[in-house]
Design a protein around this motif. Structure first.
Motif, PDB file in Angstrom:
ATOM      1  N   UNK A   1      -1.357   5.355   7.467  1.00  7.92           N
ATOM      2  CA  UNK A   1       0.099   5.165   7.369  1.00  7.92           C
ATOM      3  C   UNK A   1       0.826   5.918   8.479  1.00  7.92           C
ATOM      4  N   UNK A   2       0.392   7.154   8.755  1.00  7.75           N
ATOM      5  CA  UNK A   2       0.992   7.925   9.854  1.00  7.75           C
ATOM      6  C   UNK A   2       0.768   7.205  11.181  1.00  7.75           C
ATOM      7  N   UNK A   3      -0.445   6.703  11.371  1.00 11.29           N
ATOM      8  CA  UNK A   3      -0.753   6.003  12.621  1.00 11.29           C
ATOM      9  C   UNK A   3       0.127   4.765  12.784  1.00 11.29           C
ATOM     10  N   UNK A   4       0.357   4.050  11.697  1.00 10.60           N
ATOM     11  CA  UNK A   4       1.109   2.797  11.775  1.00 10.60           C
ATOM     12  C   UNK A   4       2.604   3.042  11.961  1.00 10.60           C
ATOM     13  N   UNK A   5       3.136   4.052  11.261  1.00  8.55           N
ATOM     14  CA  UNK A   5       4.587   4.260  11.278  1.00  8.55           C
ATOM     15  C   UNK A   5       5.054   5.358  12.241  1.00  8.55           C
TER      16      UNK A   5
END
Length: 410
Positions: A159-163
Motif C-alpha cells: 500500500x505504501x509503495x502504491x500510494x
C-alpha cells in the motif's frame, strides 16, 4: 530426571497479548522486506541501477540476516530470548531509518547489512520465545498466527509503495517503515521472557557457544539438523529470489512501474489466507503434511508464474505463489524450534535460519546476474521450482512429525 512440563506465562500476560506484542515487531520486519522489493524497482529508475546492482541490494540484506540469525540465536540461549528480541529490533529500526538518507549505493548497502543483522536475529528468536510460552496442543496454530503478521507487513508495504512512492519517493517510504518499529520497542519491555528459559537460569553453568553448536550434530539431533539446513536453504533461496524481485519481474514482463505495484499488491493479499489455512491445518494434520503440501503448491505456482504471459495468468499464479509460500513459512517456524531441547533451541533455530540466509544471499544475486545475462524469466523460475522440490524431499525423507509433542527440556 527432568520432565517436560507445559510452559506457563507470567501473571497478567495472556496468550493473545504475547502474540500481539511479538507479532507487531514481526509485522514491521516484513514491512521493511516488502518495501525493499518495491524500492529496488524504484531505484532502478532513480539511480539507473543495473540488474546486478539490484541483486546485491537484496544479497547484502541476506548476508546480514545470515550473521544475525547465528549470532543472536547463540546469544539468546545465553542471555535470554527477551533481551535479544529488543536488541535485534533496535538494530533493525535505527538502520532502517538511517537508510532513508542514503545518497549512494555503497551507503545503502552498508545500512542494509545492519538492517539484515537485526532482521535475521529477531525472527528465529521470536518464534522460539512464542513456541516456549504456549501449550503443545495449540503451539502450531499460535506460531503460524505469529508468522501471519508477516503478511500484514507486506500488505502495508504494498500500500505504501502504491500510494506513497510515486508521489513522495522511496525515502519517505523508508521513513514510514522505520518509525512504527520504535513503538514495538516500547511494547517489548512489557513482554516476559520465555518461562522455559527462566527455568534454566538457576543452572550452575551454561554451555558455551561452541558446545551448543557442536551439540546440534550429536546423535540425537544430527538428522534433524541436516533436514532443517537443507529445508531452510531451499525455502529462503526461493523466497528471497522470487519475492524481492517480484515487482521487478512483473516489470520485465512488460508492465509499467505503477501496474507492477498494483499487481503485486493484489498478489500479496493472498498471503493472509495462506497463513490462516496453514494455522487451521497444522495442529489437525501435522507439521510434515502442511510443509509438504504448501511447498509442493509453491513449486507448481513458481513454474506457472515464470511462464505466465497474460495478466490473468500472472495474477492467478502470483496469488497462488503468495498463498502457498507464506503458508509454508508459517509451518517452518513452527517445526524448527520443536526439533531441539531448551538449552540449544534458539541456537538450533538460529543456525538453521543462518544457513537459509545463505540461500537468501544467492537467490537475489542469481536473478540479477541471470537477468543481466539475458536468461529467461521462465528458466529462472524453473530453478526456483526445482529447489523447492528438494526441500519437499528433505522433509519427507528426513523429517519427523512433532505434532502435539511437548518441547524437550534436555
Amino acid at each position: 530426571m527432568a520432565v517436560n512440563t507445559p510452559p506457563t506465562l507470567q501473571p497478567g500476560i495472556s496468550r493473545n497479548t504475547l502474540l500481539a506484542v511479538a507479532g507487531l515487531g514481526w509485522m514491521f520486519d516484513a514491512l521493511d522486506v516488502g518495501l525493499l522489493s518495491f524500492i529496488m524497482a524504484a531505484l532502478k529508475h532513480d539511480w539507473n541501477l543495473t540488474a546486478t546492482a539490484l541483486g546485491w541490494i537484496g544479497g547484502i540484506n541476506s548476508i546480514g540476516m545470515a550473521l544475525g540469525a547465528l549470532m543472536f540465536g547463540l546469544l539468546a540461549d545465553r542471555i535470554g530470548r527477551k533481551k535479544v528480541f529488543i536488541l535485534t529490533l533496535l538494530t533493525f529500526s535505527v538502520a532502517s531509518g538511517l537508510s532513508a538518507a542514503s545518497t549512494t549505493l555503497a551507503m545503502l548497502l552498508f545500512l542494509r547489512f545492519f538492517i539484515g543483522l537485526g532482521l535475521g536475529g529477531e525472527l528465529p528468536v521470536a518464534s522460539t520465545l512464542v513456541s516456549e510460552s504456549v501449550q503443545a496442543h495449540e503451539r502450531g496454530k499460535i506460531v503460524v498466527l505469529l508468522e501471519s503478521f508477516w503478511a500484514l507487513g507486506w500488505i502495508i508495504a504494498a500500500l505504501i509503495a502504491y500510494f506513497v512512492i510515486p508521489d513522495y519517493g522511496w525515502r519517505v517510504a523508508l521513513l514510514l517503515g522505520a518509525l512504527p518499529a520504535l513503538y514495538a520497542v516500547y511494547l517489548r519491555f512489557r513482554l516476559p521472557d520465555s518461562p522455559r528459559y527462566l527455568s534454566q537460569t538457576a543452572a550452575p553453568k551454561k554451555p558455551g557457544f561452541i558446545e551448543n553448536l557442536t551439540r546440534l550434530f550429536s546423535r540425537p539431533y544430527r538428522r534433524a539438523t541436516v533436514m532443517l539446513w537443507v529445508l531452510w536453504f531451499c525455502v529462503v533461496f526461493s523466497y528471497y529470489g522470487m519475492f524481492l524481485w517480484l515487482p521487478s519481474v512483473v516489470g520485465l514482463k512488460g508492465f509499467g512501474l505503477m501496474k507492477s505495484f498494483e499487481y503485486v499488491l493484489i498478489m500479496t493479499l493472498a498471503q493472509l489466507p495462506g497463513y490462516f489455512t496453514a494455522a487451521w491445518l497444522i495442529d489437525r494434520f501435522g507439521r510434515k503434511f502442511v510443509l509438504i503440501t504448501y511447498l509442493s503448491g509453491t513449486a507448481l505456482s513458481a513454474y506457472f508464474f515464470g511462464n505466465a504471459d497474460t495478466v490473468a495468468q500472472l495474477l492467478i499464479a502470483g496469488m497462488l505463489l503468495s498463498f502457498f509460500n507464506l503458508g509454508a513459512w508459517g509451518a517452518l517456524y513452527v517445526y524448527t524450534p520443536e526439533q531441539y531441547p531448551d538449552a540449544i533451541r534458539a541456537t538450533g533455530a538460529g543456525a538453521a535460519a543462518s544457513i537459509g540466509r545463505v540461500g537468501g544471499i544467492l537467490g537475489p544475486l542469481m536473478v540479477g546476474y541471470f537477468v543481466a545475462a539475458h536468461i529467461s524469466i521462465e528458466m529462472i523460475f524453473i530453478i526456483f521450482c526445482s529447489t523447492i522440490v528438494v526441500g519437499v524431499i528433505a522433509v519427507a525423507v528426513l523429517g519427523k512429525e512433532t505434532q502435539r509433542t511437548e518441547l524437550k527440556m534436555l
